[in-house]
Design a protein around this motif. Sequence first.
Motif, PDB file in Angstrom:
ATOM      1  N   ASN A 196      24.705  28.202  10.428  1.00 53.59           N
ATOM      2  CA  ASN A 196      26.029  28.736  10.132  1.00 53.59           C
ATOM      3  C   ASN A 196      27.052  28.458  11.225  1.00 53.59           C
ATOM      4  OD1 ASN A 196      26.176  30.179   7.565  1.00 53.59           O
ATOM      5  ND2 ASN A 196      24.422  31.299   8.379  1.00 53.59           N
TER       6      ASN A 196
ATOM      7  N   ILE B  62      27.289  29.826  13.961  1.00 55.43           N
ATOM      8  CA  ILE B  62      27.680  31.028  14.696  1.00 55.43           C
ATOM      9  C   ILE B  62      27.316  30.821  16.159  1.00 55.43           C
ATOM     10  CG2 ILE B  62      27.103  33.464  15.039  1.00 55.43           C
ATOM     11  CD1 ILE B  62      26.800  33.658  11.989  1.00 55.43           C
TER      12      ILE B  62
ATOM     13  N   VAL C 224      31.580  24.984   7.231  1.00 54.57           N
ATOM     14  CA  VAL C 224      31.341  26.403   6.901  1.00 54.57           C
ATOM     15  C   VAL C 224      31.877  26.747   5.516  1.00 54.57           C
ATOM     16  CG1 VAL C 224      31.278  27.237   9.284  1.00 54.57           C
ATOM     17  CG2 VAL C 224      33.440  27.255   8.036  1.00 54.57           C
TER      18      VAL C 224
ATOM     19  N   PRO D 122      23.826  37.750   5.437  1.00 58.45           N
ATOM     20  CA  PRO D 122      22.917  38.138   6.523  1.00 58.45           C
ATOM     21  C   PRO D 122      22.032  39.317   6.127  1.00 58.45           C
ATOM     22  CG  PRO D 122      25.234  38.414   7.155  1.00 58.45           C
ATOM     23  CD  PRO D 122      25.205  38.111   5.705  1.00 58.45           C
TER      24      PRO D 122
ATOM     25  N   GLY E   9      27.366  44.288   6.322  1.00 60.01           N
ATOM     26  CA  GLY E   9      28.232  45.450   6.158  1.00 60.01           C
ATOM     27  C   GLY E   9      29.573  45.044   5.619  1.00 60.01           C
TER      28      GLY E   9
ATOM     29  N   TYR F 138      39.973  39.104   0.717  1.00 61.88           N
ATOM     30  CA  TYR F 138      40.133  38.749   2.129  1.00 61.88           C
ATOM     31  C   TYR F 138      39.004  37.823   2.581  1.00 61.88           C
ATOM     32  CZ  TYR F 138      39.902  39.568   7.229  1.00 61.88           C
ATOM     33  OH  TYR F 138      39.816  39.423   8.584  1.00 61.88           O
TER      34      TYR F 138
ATOM     35  N   LEU G 230      38.999  33.756   3.729  1.00 65.55           N
ATOM     36  CA  LEU G 230      38.475  33.227   4.988  1.00 65.55           C
ATOM     37  C   LEU G 230      37.556  32.030   4.736  1.00 65.55           C
ATOM     38  CD1 LEU G 230      37.664  36.363   7.186  1.00 65.55           C
ATOM     39  CD2 LEU G 230      39.657  34.885   7.238  1.00 65.55           C
ATOM     40  N   LYS G 231      37.078  31.895   3.496  1.00 63.34           N
ATOM     41  CA  LYS G 231      36.265  30.722   3.142  1.00 63.34           C
ATOM     42  C   LYS G 231      37.123  29.663   2.473  1.00 63.34           C
ATOM     43  CE  LYS G 231      31.853  31.547   4.191  1.00 63.34           C
ATOM     44  NZ  LYS G 231      31.140  30.712   5.176  1.00 63.34           N
TER      45      LYS G 231
ATOM     46  N   LYS H 193      43.586  30.571   8.992  1.00 61.19           N
ATOM     47  CA  LYS H 193      42.682  31.727   8.997  1.00 61.19           C
ATOM     48  C   LYS H 193      43.129  32.837   9.943  1.00 61.19           C
ATOM     49  CE  LYS H 193      38.621  29.339   7.428  1.00 61.19           C
ATOM     50  NZ  LYS H 193      37.296  28.865   7.775  1.00 61.19           N
TER      51      LYS H 193
ATOM     52  N   ILE I  23      43.711  36.815   9.041  1.00 56.97           N
ATOM     53  CA  ILE I  23      43.148  37.942   9.789  1.00 56.97           C
ATOM     54  C   ILE I  23      44.262  38.851  10.302  1.00 56.97           C
ATOM     55  CG2 ILE I  23      41.803  38.600  11.831  1.00 56.97           C
ATOM     56  CD1 ILE I  23      40.305  35.899  11.417  1.00 56.97           C
TER      57      ILE I  23
ATOM     58  N   GLU J   6      33.778  46.645  13.464  1.00 52.50           N
ATOM     59  CA  GLU J   6      33.204  45.448  12.853  1.00 52.50           C
ATOM     60  C   GLU J   6      31.775  45.217  13.314  1.00 52.50           C
ATOM     61  OE1 GLU J   6      36.070  42.547  13.890  1.00 52.50           O
ATOM     62  OE2 GLU J   6      37.342  43.018  12.184  1.00 52.50           O
TER      63      GLU J   6
ATOM     64  N   ASN K 271      29.527  48.095  11.836  1.00 51.57           N
ATOM     65  CA  ASN K 271      29.472  47.896  10.386  1.00 51.57           C
ATOM     66  C   ASN K 271      28.643  46.700   9.998  1.00 51.57           C
ATOM     67  OD1 ASN K 271      30.893  49.782   9.145  1.00 51.57           O
ATOM     68  ND2 ASN K 271      32.752  48.619   8.899  1.00 51.57           N
ATOM     69  N   ARG K 272      28.426  45.814  10.936  1.00 52.11           N
ATOM     70  CA  ARG K 272      27.705  44.564  10.707  1.00 52.11           C
ATOM     71  C   ARG K 272      28.442  43.642   9.758  1.00 52.11           C
ATOM     72  NH1 ARG K 272      22.284  44.954  13.232  1.00 52.11           N
ATOM     73  NH2 ARG K 272      22.267  47.113  13.904  1.00 52.11           N
ATOM     74  N   ILE K 273      29.757  43.788   9.691  1.00 53.34           N
ATOM     75  CA  ILE K 273      30.477  42.824   8.849  1.00 53.34           C
ATOM     76  C   ILE K 273      30.777  41.582   9.665  1.00 53.34           C
ATOM     77  CG2 ILE K 273      32.823  43.619   9.360  1.00 53.34           C
ATOM     78  CD1 ILE K 273      33.431  43.079   6.380  1.00 53.34           C
TER      79      ILE K 273
ATOM     80  N   GLU L 151      29.031  39.487  11.289  1.00 55.76           N
ATOM     81  CA  GLU L 151      28.250  38.267  11.104  1.00 55.76           C
ATOM     82  C   GLU L 151      28.730  37.481   9.887  1.00 55.76           C
ATOM     83  OE1 GLU L 151      24.212  38.886  11.999  1.00 55.76           O
ATOM     84  OE2 GLU L 151      23.655  36.809  11.625  1.00 55.76           O
ATOM     85  N   VAL L 152      29.150  38.210   8.850  1.00 56.94           N
ATOM     86  CA  VAL L 152      29.694  37.531   7.673  1.00 56.94           C
ATOM     87  C   VAL L 152      30.985  36.806   8.056  1.00 56.94           C
ATOM     88  CG1 VAL L 152      30.653  37.868   5.374  1.00 56.94           C
ATOM     89  CG2 VAL L 152      28.698  39.218   6.113  1.00 56.94           C
ATOM     90  N   ILE L 153      31.824  37.511   8.818  1.00 60.29           N
ATOM     91  CA  ILE L 153      33.125  36.923   9.145  1.00 60.29           C
ATOM     92  C   ILE L 153      32.980  35.721  10.063  1.00 60.29           C
ATOM     93  CG2 ILE L 153      35.337  37.373  10.247  1.00 60.29           C
ATOM     94  CD1 ILE L 153      35.185  40.186   9.206  1.00 60.29           C
ATOM     95  N   ILE L 154      32.113  35.829  11.073  1.00 60.29           N
ATOM     96  CA  ILE L 154      32.043  34.679  11.981  1.00 60.29           C
ATOM     97  C   ILE L 154      31.204  33.551  11.418  1.00 60.29           C
ATOM     98  CG2 ILE L 154      32.565  35.941  14.098  1.00 60.29           C
ATOM     99  CD1 ILE L 154      29.620  35.859  14.740  1.00 60.29           C
ATOM    100  N   SER L 155      30.681  33.718  10.193  1.00 62.57           N
ATOM    101  CA  SER L 155      30.134  32.538   9.542  1.00 62.57           C
ATOM    102  C   SER L 155      31.259  31.787   8.826  1.00 62.57           C
ATOM    103  CB  SER L 155      29.017  32.910   8.563  1.00 62.57           C
ATOM    104  OG  SER L 155      29.534  33.580   7.448  1.00 62.57           O
ATOM    105  N   SER L 156      32.462  32.399   8.771  1.00 56.96           N
ATOM    106  CA  SER L 156      33.613  31.716   8.179  1.00 56.96           C
ATOM    107  C   SER L 156      34.631  31.285   9.229  1.00 56.96           C
ATOM    108  CB  SER L 156      34.339  32.620   7.188  1.00 56.96           C
ATOM    109  OG  SER L 156      33.454  33.237   6.318  1.00 56.96           O
ATOM    110  N   VAL L 157      34.808  32.105  10.273  1.00 54.60           N
ATOM    111  CA  VAL L 157      35.798  31.779  11.298  1.00 54.60           C
ATOM    112  C   VAL L 157      35.139  31.844  12.669  1.00 54.60           C
ATOM    113  CG1 VAL L 157      37.640  32.780   9.911  1.00 54.60           C
ATOM    114  CG2 VAL L 157      36.567  34.157  11.670  1.00 54.60           C
ATOM    115  N   LYS L 158      35.818  31.265  13.652  1.00 55.50           N
ATOM    116  CA  LYS L 158      35.287  31.314  15.017  1.00 55.50           C
ATOM    117  C   LYS L 158      35.519  32.702  15.601  1.00 55.50           C
ATOM    118  CE  LYS L 158      35.004  26.711  16.539  1.00 55.50           C
ATOM    119  NZ  LYS L 158      35.295  26.048  15.258  1.00 55.50           N
TER     120      LYS L 158
ATOM    121  N   LEU M 294      38.789  35.454  15.249  1.00 46.16           N
ATOM    122  CA  LEU M 294      38.705  36.848  14.815  1.00 46.16           C
ATOM    123  C   LEU M 294      39.295  37.770  15.874  1.00 46.16           C
ATOM    124  CD1 LEU M 294      37.719  39.010  12.840  1.00 46.16           C
ATOM    125  CD2 LEU M 294      35.485  38.896  13.926  1.00 46.16           C
TER     126      LEU M 294
END
Lengths: 321, 446
Positions: free
Chosen positions: A51, A53, A73, A80, A84, A97, A101-102, B3, B7, B205, B208-210, B212-219, B223
């Motif tokens: 990914n 990351i 990406v 994951p 959350g 939103y 971002l995608k 992006k 944000i 963030e 909440n564990r969100i 990881e989802v976001i940084i799989s889309s943006v750097k 963010l």
Amino acid sequence: MEYIFKAENITKNYTGHKALDNVSISVPKQSVYGLLGPNGAGKTTLIRIINQIIGPDEGKLFFDGEKLKPEHVHFIGYLPEERGLYKKMKIGEQALYLAQLKNVNKHDAKKKLKVWFEKFDLLPWWDKKVEELSKGMAQKMQFIITILHQPKLLIFDEPFSGFDPINVNLLKEEILNLRNNGATIIFSTHNMSSVEEICDDITLINKSRIILEGNVKEIRKSHSLGIYCVELEDVKKPLESMLGSQYNVSLEGKSENLYKYRIRKPDGDPSNNLLKSIMEAGRVISFQEVLPSMNDIFIKNVTGKYPDEVNNKNNYQNNQI
Amino acid sequence: MNKIAIIIKREYLTRVRKRSFVIMTILGPLLMAALMIGPVFIAKMSDSVYQVGVVDDSDFFFERLKNTNNVEFSQLNLDIEAAIELHKKGNYDAILHIPKFAFEAPSGLRMFSEKSVNLNAKLNIENQLKLDFESLKLAKEGIDEDVLQKIKTSINIMTVRLTKDGLEKTDYPELRMVLGIFSGILIYFFIFLFGSQVMRGVMEEKTNRIVEVIISSVKPFQLMMGKIIGVALVGLTQFLIWIFLTLIIVTAVQTAFPEQFKYTPVEQVYISADDAYNPEVLKERTEIVMQYNSPAGQIMDALSSINLPVMIGSFIFFFLAGYLLYASLFAAIGAAVDNEADTQQFMLPITVPLIFAIVMAQMVANNPSGPVAVWLSMIPFTSPIIMMLRIPFGVPMAQVYLSMALLVLGFVGTTWLASKIYRTGILMYGKKVSYKEIWKWIKFKG
């Protein structure tokens, strides 16, 4: 064969330990690829590298024939394990939103979201906040967000945890649908029965290294223990006494006229020999090789030996979760 | 759409729509206006007149007691016991008794009251009588009252500030100080308020564990910057609305109560520079000024003597740049920890320079061009507060530009440092983080 993703000789060090040691994987297009391994084996690190990351210390990565670059990406969807959402944000707005971002434009995203929300019974909740949703609903929403931008490669890390059996089936169906429509899925899980069900190929990672890889059917075949399950009617002679000297035979069950046996043959003895002998004993209803389950293969490869019940008990295909 | 812009939009909108933001935005200027206008009205309201009945057995002092705005005297031709009875029936707030022998022994004066005596009235009476006794004694020593009047001198220095275009303006150093300290404190407050909003946002963030989802889309850097800039715009919006509403409220009050704000600028009273050095003219003019100008009016004039656009412009710059410098550090803290309680140990290095700047504020205000002031207004960590404090007093432009440049450099530096901590921190869970650990993250390449 065409590969959607290739990793060559990936090594990743964290301060103090090696998370990945010379790992290479090739994910064929339009397949479901299982990424297996015990906790702490390095699966999440590999997934994060795919990914982008995090970056690898050494090794090369290719996506759809090109060197992996940041723009890719947009063609990858990632769900994951620890996932959350913003609790205070309305789910429709939040899905929009994350889709934006995608690189999905707002208008398209809205249209597609409505379709998916409808399919997953979430549409009435569009303007509700995430904190008002049940856990299952939140998970469905996350699944939708992951696949909305129609990625070529999907990565699911334990997608079924927290779902009830009905939704697990719904999800499995959708995953196979996605594959049939051209997507490739990397699937990381500890749930081995679902691996047997939906994975085409797997890689098993343990202690930062790959210890087993290949097609699921072939792997199971190569792990054959020479165990057969036989059903006989009109038994003239008990199989135990007839074959006992040569084979390991046990009576598994008997109902009316039907006898069920479990027979283990020695290595190198062709199965036809066994069948010949059995044919003399009675009318053969079924004769089938019992391959070890992925669960057993997993344990064998990680710990070095099969769990005890494999050698003693009959219930091979126990689809335990 | 870019992006970062997406944000920023989310961070901005979710905050601006919050009820607490709306309440703060409306309440802020009301409080400010109340702070500016309140004292004038309170002063007006508290002037119920204190009635003093005087039994003057000396037959000398009563006619010399002058009524003031707050105290009124009435002569009672009664003996003291009867006067006290009268007071008990509720006729006067207090009874002042001046005995016959007061000439010789002024300590025989008494004041009776059922309630405790109004301290202002008592001081007023004491001052008046003190002057009377003094002139009485001087007369006894053979000094004429006319001579006395001639000796009396009143000095009131009017500070005149020479501006570049040769105009003379009345200066209000006290106001410059108040304004400087006020803006400094406001910047301090804003940095903390919005900095900790960034920190909490990052922590939300992460927990909440969100993320990881976001940084799989943006750097991660996108963010972090998106959040920082989004919150900065929230702060800017709030500040601009505050200024706008405060102006509206003050103008409204000024139009509603013009008497309270009556003011004739001193420049208009002075006719020429020559006149200003003529004592006769000076006295006359000063009287006119005193007569026409209310305290609130003077404050308004003082405010107009300060270049408000420059003040507001530089406030916005130092607020934004100062905030940006600290916000990335706040973001790094939010990323490094798992819960709010763990933030304490990392907050210290951030708060120390800010609190130091506030502690030094008084010293800088006393000597706004001194070496301490100059140095503190150059160091990026204290400059937003200290430079803002100095600007009302006038700072050479070269210094302002240098300070701005250093602040921008500082901001780039902290952001670079913070982004390294941030991108490792947001993926770290369940680990108690130490400074040593963070140092490793900073050194970590790639």
